[in-house]
Design a protein around this motif. Structure first.
Motif, PDB file in Angstrom:
ATOM      1  N   ARG A  62       0.855  -1.188   0.000  1.00 54.70           N
ATOM      2  CA  ARG A  62       0.000   0.000   0.000  1.00 54.70           C
ATOM      3  C   ARG A  62       0.888   1.235   0.000  1.00 54.70           C
ATOM      4  O   ARG A  62       1.379   1.657   1.042  1.00 54.70           O
ATOM      5  N   PRO A  63       1.124   1.817  -1.151  1.00 56.36           N
ATOM      6  CA  PRO A  63       1.991   2.994  -1.203  1.00 56.36           C
ATOM      7  C   PRO A  63       1.378   4.185  -0.481  1.00 56.36           C
ATOM      8  O   PRO A  63       0.164   4.342  -0.426  1.00 56.36           O
ATOM      9  N   MET A  64       2.239   5.022   0.075  1.00 59.74           N
ATOM     10  CA  MET A  64       1.796   6.221   0.785  1.00 59.74           C
ATOM     11  C   MET A  64       1.506   7.343  -0.197  1.00 59.74           C
ATOM     12  O   MET A  64       2.188   7.487  -1.205  1.00 59.74           O
ATOM     13  N   THR A  65       0.522   8.149   0.124  1.00 60.45           N
ATOM     14  CA  THR A  65       0.224   9.339  -0.668  1.00 60.45           C
ATOM     15  C   THR A  65       0.660  10.610   0.044  1.00 60.45           C
ATOM     16  O   THR A  65       0.663  11.682  -0.561  1.00 60.45           O
ATOM     17  N   ASP A  66       1.013  10.490   1.326  1.00 58.49           N
ATOM     18  CA  ASP A  66       1.508  11.630   2.110  1.00 58.49           C
ATOM     19  C   ASP A  66       2.721  11.196   2.915  1.00 58.49           C
ATOM     20  O   ASP A  66       2.844  10.021   3.307  1.00 58.49           O
ATOM     21  N   VAL A  67       3.596  12.139   3.192  1.00 59.20           N
ATOM     22  CA  VAL A  67       4.768  11.864   4.028  1.00 59.20           C
ATOM     23  C   VAL A  67       4.319  11.735   5.475  1.00 59.20           C
ATOM     24  O   VAL A  67       3.618  12.615   5.992  1.00 59.20           O
ATOM     25  N   PRO A  68       4.681  10.666   6.181  1.00 59.66           N
ATOM     26  CA  PRO A  68       4.283  10.511   7.588  1.00 59.66           C
ATOM     27  C   PRO A  68       4.768  11.694   8.420  1.00 59.66           C
ATOM     28  O   PRO A  68       5.921  12.127   8.283  1.00 59.66           O
ATOM     29  N   ASP A  69       3.905  12.219   9.264  1.00 61.24           N
ATOM     30  CA  ASP A  69       4.292  13.387  10.066  1.00 61.24           C
ATOM     31  C   ASP A  69       4.869  13.004  11.420  1.00 61.24           C
ATOM     32  O   ASP A  69       5.209  13.878  12.221  1.00 61.24           O
ATOM     33  N   ASP A  70       4.985  11.690  11.688  1.00 60.00           N
ATOM     34  CA  ASP A  70       5.511  11.259  12.981  1.00 60.00           C
ATOM     35  C   ASP A  70       6.866  10.575  12.857  1.00 60.00           C
ATOM     36  O   ASP A  70       7.257   9.791  13.732  1.00 60.00           O
TER      37      ASP A  70
END
Length: 743
Positions: free
Chosen positions: A431-439
């Motif tokens: 499942r590719p990410m669409t946003d950069v993780p903020d944590d």
């Protein structure tokens, strides 16, 4: 008939003479007892100390054996277009110049095993041998394999790295080696296994994979890879290949003796210690031009095994695998820092940092050099080796700090401040990410976000990562990047953005990246390169060496620029003005019709410009280049390596620019920009997108070929007719006597 017999005898004598010369010693390694036969030159065991200086390679040599000699270093080997195998085993090689193999265009097998090689710089395999298929580096003294060492060796099938002293392999060191079928990493000092080394390769092509006989530490660092190892769909091929030589855990005691296949997370999670520095160099007051060794002692039996780095007074960060980018700096496997030829720039505080998945521990020492700088520098050539001062250690001061890491984001892997959030599906999620993780932890040193579906990079995306040294954004869908997206990454050294959809670079994007060394923009949709794209604003900083202020800018340290497989047609004359340290510029597989004036490329450090597979229009606008190359007026005679190849006009297709003897015309019939744009374009970005004039050029070749064949046949028939006629008139013998009939 007598004439025919004499002719045959003459041919036989020529053949016999050539065989004698080939099988004997004529011209075979002058002054050496080499043997030459059938394209093989054998100079083994000749006590040769210098190569290529003391070895004259015979023409048309395909295989060259230089094993069991006393060679200690390799410089540029002369051009040998037929050489396919070079064997240098069992020598004493320690160093290789960046251009050692630049002239070996067709080399396929390179044997460097059983030598004393400890470090190989990224540029050794950059220009050549790009056709290399088999590389032996086993039984040397290598301690690490860095990110870009094998980046350009895309034809490599067999790589032998066993029996070295390797303790670190970059997770993406083998990423480009899609044809790899043999990988040997056994018999080294690796302690942390990561499936990232191999999970993007082609499992169905592998025949040999060995990672056994390493002191594997099966601790909490292995948790992410354990998910991969325990998923048969992803890793069964790996377990099948290593079945006869399985990797075995050496530490901790709870997992010692177990194979990777039998591990479970309960065993690995239970072992996760905080690192601790027990000794750091005492502050010192050395002299200028000395060589200094600063120890940093980390507590033993700490798992995961901590990784040591040093931060210098100017905020440069030295690691085992990156110190080669800095002159006179080495970081040893035991964590000590070697500084050669001390100068005022080395004056100040040094911080040792020991890091693992649990947290990090820092301790500080200092170097104080005399205020007065000697007017003359010692002649280092008179000293075989400078004196090395190893400082005694002390317990870290009270300001030493231990900091635990924050929790790793879901679907990411966090090992020793290295954050891997790549969307390659190796964790089974796909499942590719669409946003950069903020944590993500703020103290991250490297971040990998490759293989996701990121579409844009905003101003605030990376603002908190002040310690970031490497950022990978490859294989995403990025079209837009905010001009200030990287403005806080002041110690970033590597930025890769390949295989995205970037059509333009906003002004001042690289404004605050004074430490950036490698920039990769391959496989995007750039159509032009301009100064605006690489524009930077100089900033005044304190110049420690001269005691006054100096200006530094965003790309002052850039050495490698990759812009391959885009759609670039033009390059502005001042595009590279803000890159004073640039060494290699890669422009292969674009749509360049011509290059900017030669003066546009900074001459000081520039080593090579790669321009293969472009659409160069060799008209009067390229006359300046033709003249300068032919007369040797470029900054470096081999600046363009194998040269600039013409695509048009048709009569110059595939000709080298420097091989054209006549002056180039302005009215030459050639493909214009409009013509090129009307030709078929590639379907996807990243595929071979070079446009060539074969479509209309082949007609000319057919026409010329037809005329030549017709002329030869006409001449042969005329001679036969005349000969047949003279025999009938002047001889009683038949024309066909002694010959096979013509029909």
């Amino acid at each position: 008939m007598q004439m025919l017999s004499l002719g045959c005898l003459f041919i036989i004598l020529i053949v016999k003479t050539s065989i004698v010369v080939e099988g004997g010693h004529a011209g075979c390694g002058e002054g050496l007892r080499c043997t030459c036969a059938n394209g093989v030159m054998d100079c083994r065991g000749q006590s040769i100390a210098q190569f290529p200086d003391k070895v004259q390679i015979r023409n048309n040599t395909r295989v060259l054996y230089l094993d069991q000699n006393s060679i200690t270093s390799l410089s540029m080997i002369p051009k040998e277009p037929t050489l396919q195998t070079l064997s240098l085993t069992n020598n004493q090689i320690k160093t290789m110049r960046y251009d050692a193999f630049d002239n070996l265009d067709n080399l396929k097998i390179l044997k460097l095993n059983n030598n004393s090689i400890r470090v190989i710089s990224d540029d050794v395999f950059e220009w050549n041998p790009l056709k290399l298929e088999v590389l032996y580096l086993d039984s040397n003294e290598l301690e690490f394999i860095q990110h870009f060492l094998f980046y350009d060796l895309e034809e490599l099938t067999d790589l032998y790295l066993q029996n070295n002293k390797i303790i670190f392999v970059h997770p993406h060191a083998f990423l480009q080696l899609k044809n790899l079928r043999t990988l040997r990493l056994d018999g080294n000092k690796l302690h942390t296994f990561t499936h990232k080394w191999i999970d993007k390769l082609q499992p169905n092509t592998f025949s040999t994979l060995r990672v056994d006989n390493n002191p594997w530490s099966c601790d909490c660092d292995m948790n992410y890879s354990l998910d991969w190892l325990s998923n048969p769909k992803l890793s069964q091929w790996f377990h099948d290949l290593v079945k006869s030589n399985p990797p075995i855990c050496a530490t901790p005691k709870s997992a010692s003796g177990k194979s990777f296949k039998d591990l479970n997370k309960d065993e690995t999670m239970g072992q996760c210690d905080m690192p601790q520095i027990t000794g750091i160099s005492k502050p010192c007051m050395p002299k200028y031009y000395q060589t200094l060794l600063l120890p940093c002692v980390v507590k033993n039996d700490t798992y995961p095994v901590p990784i040591v780095s040093w931060t210098a007074p100017n905020h440069d960060v030295y690691r085992l695998n990156t110190a080669i980018n800095y002159d006179g700096i080495e970081v040893h496997a035991d964590g000590s820092l070697l500084i050669q030829n001390l100068s005022i720039i080395n004056n100040g505080s040094y911080t040792c940092n020991a890091t693992n998945s649990k947290g990090y521990f820092t301790a500080t020492t200092s170097i104080t050099l005399p205020k007065k700088i000697p007017e003359t520098k010692p002649d280092t050539h008179k000293t075989a080796k400078p004196t090395e001062f190893t400082l005694p250690t002390q317990t870290p001061e009270s300001d030493a700090t231990a900091v635990a890491h924050k929790k790793c984001p879901a679907r990411c892997q966090c090992i020793s401040r290295h954050i891997d959030c790549s969307g390659d599906g190796s964790d089974g999620s796909r499942r590719p990410m669409t946003d950069v993780p903020d944590d993500m932890p703020e103290d991250a040193v490297t971040i990998n976000l490759a293989g996701n579906e990121l579409a844009w990079i905003g101003e605030q995306t990376f603002t908190k990562f002040h310690h970031l040294e490497e950022l990978r954004l490859d294989d995403n869908l990025i079209t837009d990047i905010d001009p200030k997206a990287f403005s806080r990454l002041k110690i970033l050294t590597t930025l890769t953005l390949q295989h995205n959809k970037v059509k333009d670079l906003p002004k001042n994007l690289f404004d605050n990246l004074p430490k950036l060394i490698v920039l990769v923009l391959d496989k995007n949709e750039l159509t032009v390169l301009t100064k605006k794209q690489f524009d930077v604003t100089p900033v005044e900083v304190k110049n420690a060496e001269k005691g006054n202020d100096k200006e530094v800018a965003g790309l002052d340290s850039l050495q490698w620029l990759y812009v391959r497989r885009n759609f670039i047609e033009t390059i502005d004359a001042d595009t590279f003005d803000n890159m004073p340290q640039i060494k290699f510029i890669h422009l292969e597989s674009n749509r360049l019709l011509r290059l900017p004036p030669a003066e546009s490329f900074p001459p000081a450090q520039l080593t090579k410009i790669f321009v293969d597979d472009n659409n160069f229009q060799c008209d009067c606008k390229m006359e300046g280049y033709r003249t300068k190359i032919r007369k040797g007026r470029l900054a470096k005679p081999d600046l363009f390596g194998d040269g600039i190849k013409c695509s048009s006009p048709v009569e110059l297709y595939d000709e080298h620019l420097d091989g054209i003897s006549h002056e180039l015309r302005c009215n030459a019939v050639a493909g214009s920009n409009e013509d090129l744009q009307n030709r078929p374009l590639p379907v996807t970005v990243g595929e071979e997108n070079t446009l060539r004039p074969e479509k209309f050029g082949s007609y000319w070749y057919l026409l010329y070929g037809g005329i030549a064949v017709f002329a030869v046949l006409t001449l042969v028939l005329f001679i036969l007719w005349r000969t047949r006629g003279s025999f009938h008139v002047n001889s009683s013998r038949s024309f066909t006597e002694g010959f096979s009939p013509l029909i």
